[in-house]
Scaffold this active site. Structure first.
Site, PDB file in Angstrom:
ATOM      1  N   ARG A   1      11.135  -1.024  11.278  1.00 25.47           N
ATOM      2  CA  ARG A   1      10.076  -0.755  12.189  1.00 25.47           C
ATOM      3  C   ARG A   1      10.127  -1.971  13.306  1.00 25.47           C
ATOM      4  O   ARG A   1      10.395  -2.832  13.025  1.00 25.47           O
ATOM      5  CB  ARG A   1       8.845  -0.685  11.502  1.00 25.47           C
ATOM      6  CG  ARG A   1       8.506   0.554  10.830  1.00 25.47           C
ATOM      7  CD  ARG A   1       7.465   0.388  10.021  1.00 25.47           C
ATOM      8  NE  ARG A   1       6.075  -0.292  10.696  1.00 25.47           N
ATOM      9  CZ  ARG A   1       4.840  -0.439   9.885  1.00 25.47           C
ATOM     10  NH1 ARG A   1       4.778   0.055   8.716  1.00 25.47           N
ATOM     11  NH2 ARG A   1       4.118  -1.047  10.536  1.00 25.47           N
TER      12      ARG A   1
ATOM     13  N   ARG B   1      11.366  -5.513   5.037  1.00 27.61           N
ATOM     14  CA  ARG B   1      11.377  -3.932   4.642  1.00 27.61           C
ATOM     15  C   ARG B   1      12.317  -3.114   5.353  1.00 27.61           C
ATOM     16  O   ARG B   1      12.778  -3.153   6.555  1.00 27.61           O
ATOM     17  CB  ARG B   1       9.752  -3.726   5.202  1.00 27.61           C
ATOM     18  CG  ARG B   1       9.542  -2.239   5.249  1.00 27.61           C
ATOM     19  CD  ARG B   1       8.002  -1.932   4.998  1.00 27.61           C
ATOM     20  NE  ARG B   1       7.319  -2.316   6.304  1.00 27.61           N
ATOM     21  CZ  ARG B   1       5.869  -2.340   6.367  1.00 27.61           C
ATOM     22  NH1 ARG B   1       5.312  -1.901   5.230  1.00 27.61           N
ATOM     23  NH2 ARG B   1       5.362  -2.623   7.468  1.00 27.61           N
TER      24      ARG B   1
ATOM     25  N   ARG C   1      -0.722  -8.818  13.431  1.00 28.62           N
ATOM     26  CA  ARG C   1      -1.627  -7.704  12.330  1.00 28.62           C
ATOM     27  C   ARG C   1      -2.364  -8.389  11.534  1.00 28.62           C
ATOM     28  O   ARG C   1      -3.283  -8.014  11.003  1.00 28.62           O
ATOM     29  CB  ARG C   1      -0.318  -6.901  11.846  1.00 28.62           C
ATOM     30  CG  ARG C   1       0.283  -6.118  12.725  1.00 28.62           C
ATOM     31  CD  ARG C   1       1.709  -5.379  12.788  1.00 28.62           C
ATOM     32  NE  ARG C   1       1.854  -4.801  11.465  1.00 28.62           N
ATOM     33  CZ  ARG C   1       3.072  -4.640  10.886  1.00 28.62           C
ATOM     34  NH1 ARG C   1       4.118  -5.080  11.570  1.00 28.62           N
ATOM     35  NH2 ARG C   1       3.278  -4.126   9.688  1.00 28.62           N
TER      36      ARG C   1
ATOM     37  N   ARG D   1      -9.830   0.716   9.127  1.00 27.24           N
ATOM     38  CA  ARG D   1      -9.398  -0.668   9.218  1.00 27.24           C
ATOM     39  C   ARG D   1     -10.644  -1.235  10.414  1.00 27.24           C
ATOM     40  O   ARG D   1     -10.399  -2.574  10.370  1.00 27.24           O
ATOM     41  CB  ARG D   1      -8.047  -0.708  10.100  1.00 27.24           C
ATOM     42  CG  ARG D   1      -6.827  -0.993   9.503  1.00 27.24           C
ATOM     43  CD  ARG D   1      -5.753  -0.722  10.602  1.00 27.24           C
ATOM     44  NE  ARG D   1      -4.806  -1.149  10.323  1.00 27.24           N
ATOM     45  CZ  ARG D   1      -3.452  -0.951   9.684  1.00 27.24           C
ATOM     46  NH1 ARG D   1      -3.597   0.372   9.319  1.00 27.24           N
ATOM     47  NH2 ARG D   1      -2.172  -1.572   9.588  1.00 27.24           N
TER      48      ARG D   1
ATOM     49  N   LYS E   1       0.741  -1.333  -0.014  1.00 36.30           N
ATOM     50  CA  LYS E   1      -0.122   0.003   0.001  1.00 36.30           C
ATOM     51  C   LYS E   1       0.788   1.503  -0.009  1.00 36.30           C
ATOM     52  O   LYS E   1       0.871   2.058  -0.856  1.00 36.30           O
ATOM     53  CB  LYS E   1      -0.910  -0.022   1.320  1.00 36.30           C
ATOM     54  CG  LYS E   1      -1.646  -1.329   1.412  1.00 36.30           C
ATOM     55  CD  LYS E   1      -2.687  -1.111   2.344  1.00 36.30           C
ATOM     56  CE  LYS E   1      -1.950  -1.121   3.833  1.00 36.30           C
ATOM     57  NZ  LYS E   1      -1.291  -2.500   4.280  1.00 36.30           N
TER      58      LYS E   1
HETATM   59  P1  ADP Z   1       1.378  -1.782   7.634  1.00 34.15           P
HETATM   60  O1  ADP Z   1       1.546  -0.756   6.626  1.00 34.15           O
HETATM   61  O2  ADP Z   1       2.192  -2.704   7.870  1.00 34.15           O
HETATM   62  O3  ADP Z   1      -0.213  -2.555   7.446  1.00 34.15           O
HETATM   63  P2  ADP Z   1       0.621   0.419   9.296  1.00 34.15           P
HETATM   64  O4  ADP Z   1       1.593   1.329   9.072  1.00 34.15           O
HETATM   65  O5  ADP Z   1      -0.558   0.897   8.414  1.00 34.15           O
HETATM   66  O6  ADP Z   1       1.294  -1.044   9.050  1.00 34.15           O
HETATM   67  O7  ADP Z   1       0.313   0.393  10.867  1.00 34.15           O
HETATM   68  C1  ADP Z   1       1.196  -0.085  12.057  1.00 34.15           C
HETATM   69  C2  ADP Z   1       0.351   0.054  13.055  1.00 34.15           C
HETATM   70  O8  ADP Z   1      -0.458   1.153  13.478  1.00 34.15           O
HETATM   71  C3  ADP Z   1      -0.851  -1.226  13.224  1.00 34.15           C
HETATM   72  O9  ADP Z   1      -0.506  -2.297  13.311  1.00 34.15           O
HETATM   73  C4  ADP Z   1      -1.719  -0.384  14.099  1.00 34.15           C
HETATM   74  O10 ADP Z   1      -1.164  -0.641  15.666  1.00 34.15           O
HETATM   75  C5  ADP Z   1      -1.755   1.009  14.088  1.00 34.15           C
HETATM   76  N1  ADP Z   1      -2.564   1.433  12.948  1.00 34.15           N
HETATM   77  C6  ADP Z   1      -2.139   2.054  11.848  1.00 34.15           C
HETATM   78  N2  ADP Z   1      -3.587   2.499  11.155  1.00 34.15           N
HETATM   79  C7  ADP Z   1      -4.624   2.334  12.201  1.00 34.15           C
HETATM   80  C8  ADP Z   1      -5.879   2.255  12.043  1.00 34.15           C
HETATM   81  N3  ADP Z   1      -6.429   2.802  11.172  1.00 34.15           N
HETATM   82  N4  ADP Z   1      -6.740   1.985  13.023  1.00 34.15           N
HETATM   83  C9  ADP Z   1      -5.916   1.468  14.108  1.00 34.15           C
HETATM   84  N5  ADP Z   1      -4.480   1.145  14.134  1.00 34.15           N
HETATM   85  C10 ADP Z   1      -4.100   1.666  13.422  1.00 34.15           C
HETATM   86  P1  ADP Z   2       2.063  -2.103   3.168  1.00 32.20           P
HETATM   87  O1  ADP Z   2       2.260  -0.323   3.102  1.00 32.20           O
HETATM   88  O2  ADP Z   2       1.113  -2.566   2.585  1.00 32.20           O
HETATM   89  O3  ADP Z   2       2.428  -2.402   4.721  1.00 32.20           O
HETATM   90  P2  ADP Z   2       4.556  -1.820   1.661  1.00 32.20           P
HETATM   91  O4  ADP Z   2       4.263  -0.786   0.725  1.00 32.20           O
HETATM   92  O5  ADP Z   2       5.731  -1.160   2.936  1.00 32.20           O
HETATM   93  O6  ADP Z   2       3.372  -2.447   2.288  1.00 32.20           O
HETATM   94  O7  ADP Z   2       5.725  -2.775   1.094  1.00 32.20           O
HETATM   95  C1  ADP Z   2       5.952  -3.804   2.159  1.00 32.20           C
HETATM   96  C2  ADP Z   2       7.483  -4.218   1.795  1.00 32.20           C
HETATM   97  O8  ADP Z   2       7.465  -5.134   0.500  1.00 32.20           O
HETATM   98  C3  ADP Z   2       8.506  -3.126   1.502  1.00 32.20           C
HETATM   99  O9  ADP Z   2       9.783  -3.554   1.619  1.00 32.20           O
HETATM  100  C4  ADP Z   2       8.278  -2.873  -0.216  1.00 32.20           C
HETATM  101  O10 ADP Z   2       9.587  -2.427  -0.629  1.00 32.20           O
HETATM  102  C5  ADP Z   2       8.028  -4.356  -0.558  1.00 32.20           C
HETATM  103  N1  ADP Z   2       7.132  -4.268  -1.819  1.00 32.20           N
HETATM  104  C6  ADP Z   2       6.112  -3.553  -1.937  1.00 32.20           C
HETATM  105  N2  ADP Z   2       5.363  -4.046  -2.961  1.00 32.20           N
HETATM  106  C7  ADP Z   2       6.052  -5.152  -3.642  1.00 32.20           C
HETATM  107  C8  ADP Z   2       5.865  -6.011  -4.805  1.00 32.20           C
HETATM  108  N3  ADP Z   2       4.955  -5.801  -5.699  1.00 32.20           N
HETATM  109  N4  ADP Z   2       6.867  -6.998  -4.732  1.00 32.20           N
HETATM  110  C9  ADP Z   2       7.625  -7.125  -4.117  1.00 32.20           C
HETATM  111  N5  ADP Z   2       7.955  -6.339  -2.835  1.00 32.20           N
HETATM  112  C10 ADP Z   2       7.231  -5.336  -2.814  1.00 32.20           C
END
Ligand code: ADP
Ligand code: ADP
Ligand code: ZN
Length: 217
Positions: A163, A129, A174, A90, A15
């Site tokens: 992270r 990541r 998660r 979420r 994302k």
């Molecule tokens: P990822 O991109 O790996 O899905 P995020 O950066 O979006 O992770 O979220 C990291 C953490 O922040 C989540 O595991 C949760 O604890 C918190 N968080 C982020 N967005 C939300 C949301 N919309 N509602 C509740 N908790 C959230």
């Molecule tokens: P999210 O925001 O959904 O948690 P990220 O965009 O941070 O996910 O992506 C998670 C990890 O995977 C990052 O290290 C990113 O560079 C890698 N990544 C993202 N998209 C792809 C893809 N299509 N194929 C392989 N690796 C990817």
């Protein structure tokens, strides 16, 4: 007016990566509640400390808190810029709050784009990541290394970070939260006919092209 979209998908689906590409190519702004919460943690405030404990456990912070963050951030983007909601909503209450926040501003959701990725691939993506400590650009140990070793493509920085919640145990938690609380909001948007499912298993460019196709509709 530019389009307002939700990028929906489990942790590690891509994302943030796709949101940054959209920002670079369109008049669109990423609104990531994860990034906003990490900024609150970094500030060291009492609220930040509470939030950190929840994030470290891989649980969700309160609906009211994240909706207040989005409310505030929406005030900073003009009517001509599209919003990319990344990691929000979420839960069902968050989905309802978002509707209200958009309606109050005369905006509406144009697309909900769901990125589908296998659970094993998610763990692989998340445990590899890392991001630039200065500009936040995202990287991966195998799938997206900086073009010049140890140097950010975007800003030239040599500092990177990982992270604390990007470990396998927290990732599994998660993912369970995603399945239990986030995936169930999809029917709300399916009823409106605005959901597009995209195969997120392809490379970053392939996924980008698929998202562009949805936006062009
Ligand atoms: P990822 O991109 O790996 O899905 P995020 O950066 O979006 O992770 O979220 C990291 C953490 O922040 C989540 O595991 C949760 O604890 C918190 N968080 C982020 N967005 C939300 C949301 N919309 N509602 C509740 N908790 C959230
Ligand atoms: P999210 O925001 O959904 O948690 P990220 O965009 O941070 O996910 O992506 C998670 C990890 O995977 C990052 O290290 C990113 O560079 C890698 N990544 C993202 N998209 C792809 C893809 N299509 N194929 C392989 N690796 C990817
Ligand atoms: Zn950088």
């Amino acid at each position: 007016m530019a389009k307002d979209i939700i990028l929906l998908g489990p942790p590690g689906a891509g994302k943030g990566t796709q949101a940054h590409l959209l920002e670079a190519n369109h008049a669109m702004v990423q609104l990531s509640t994860g990034d906003m919460l990490r900024a609150a943690v970094k500030s060291g405030s009492d609220l930040g400390k509470k939030v950190q404990a929840v994030m470290d456990a891989g649980e969700l912070v309160s609906d009211d808190l994240v909706s207040a963050l989005i409310d505030d951030r929406l005030n900073q983007i003009g009517p001509d810029a599209g919003a990319i909601f990344d990691g929000y909503p979420r839960t069902e209450p968050q989905a309802h709050s978002l509707d209200e926040l958009l309606e109050a501003r005369g905006r509406k959701l144009d697309h909900v784009i769901e990125l589908e990725v296998d659970e094993d691939a998610l763990v692989d993506r998340i445990t590899g990541r890392f991001t630039c400590a200065v500009c936040g650009e995202g990287y991966h140990d195998r799938y997206k290394l900086p073009k010049v070793e140890n140097t950010c493509d975007e800003c030239g920085s040599h500092e990177f970070k990982r992270r604390p919640d990007d470990n396998e145990e927290t990732v599994r938690k998660r993912m369970a939260e995603y399945r239990a609380k986030t995936a169930p909001i999809l029917p709300i948007y399916e009823k409106r006919g605005i959901v597009s499912r995209i195969d997120g298993m392809g490379g970053i460019e392939e996924v980008r092209a698929a998202i562009e196709k949805v936006l062009a509709d």
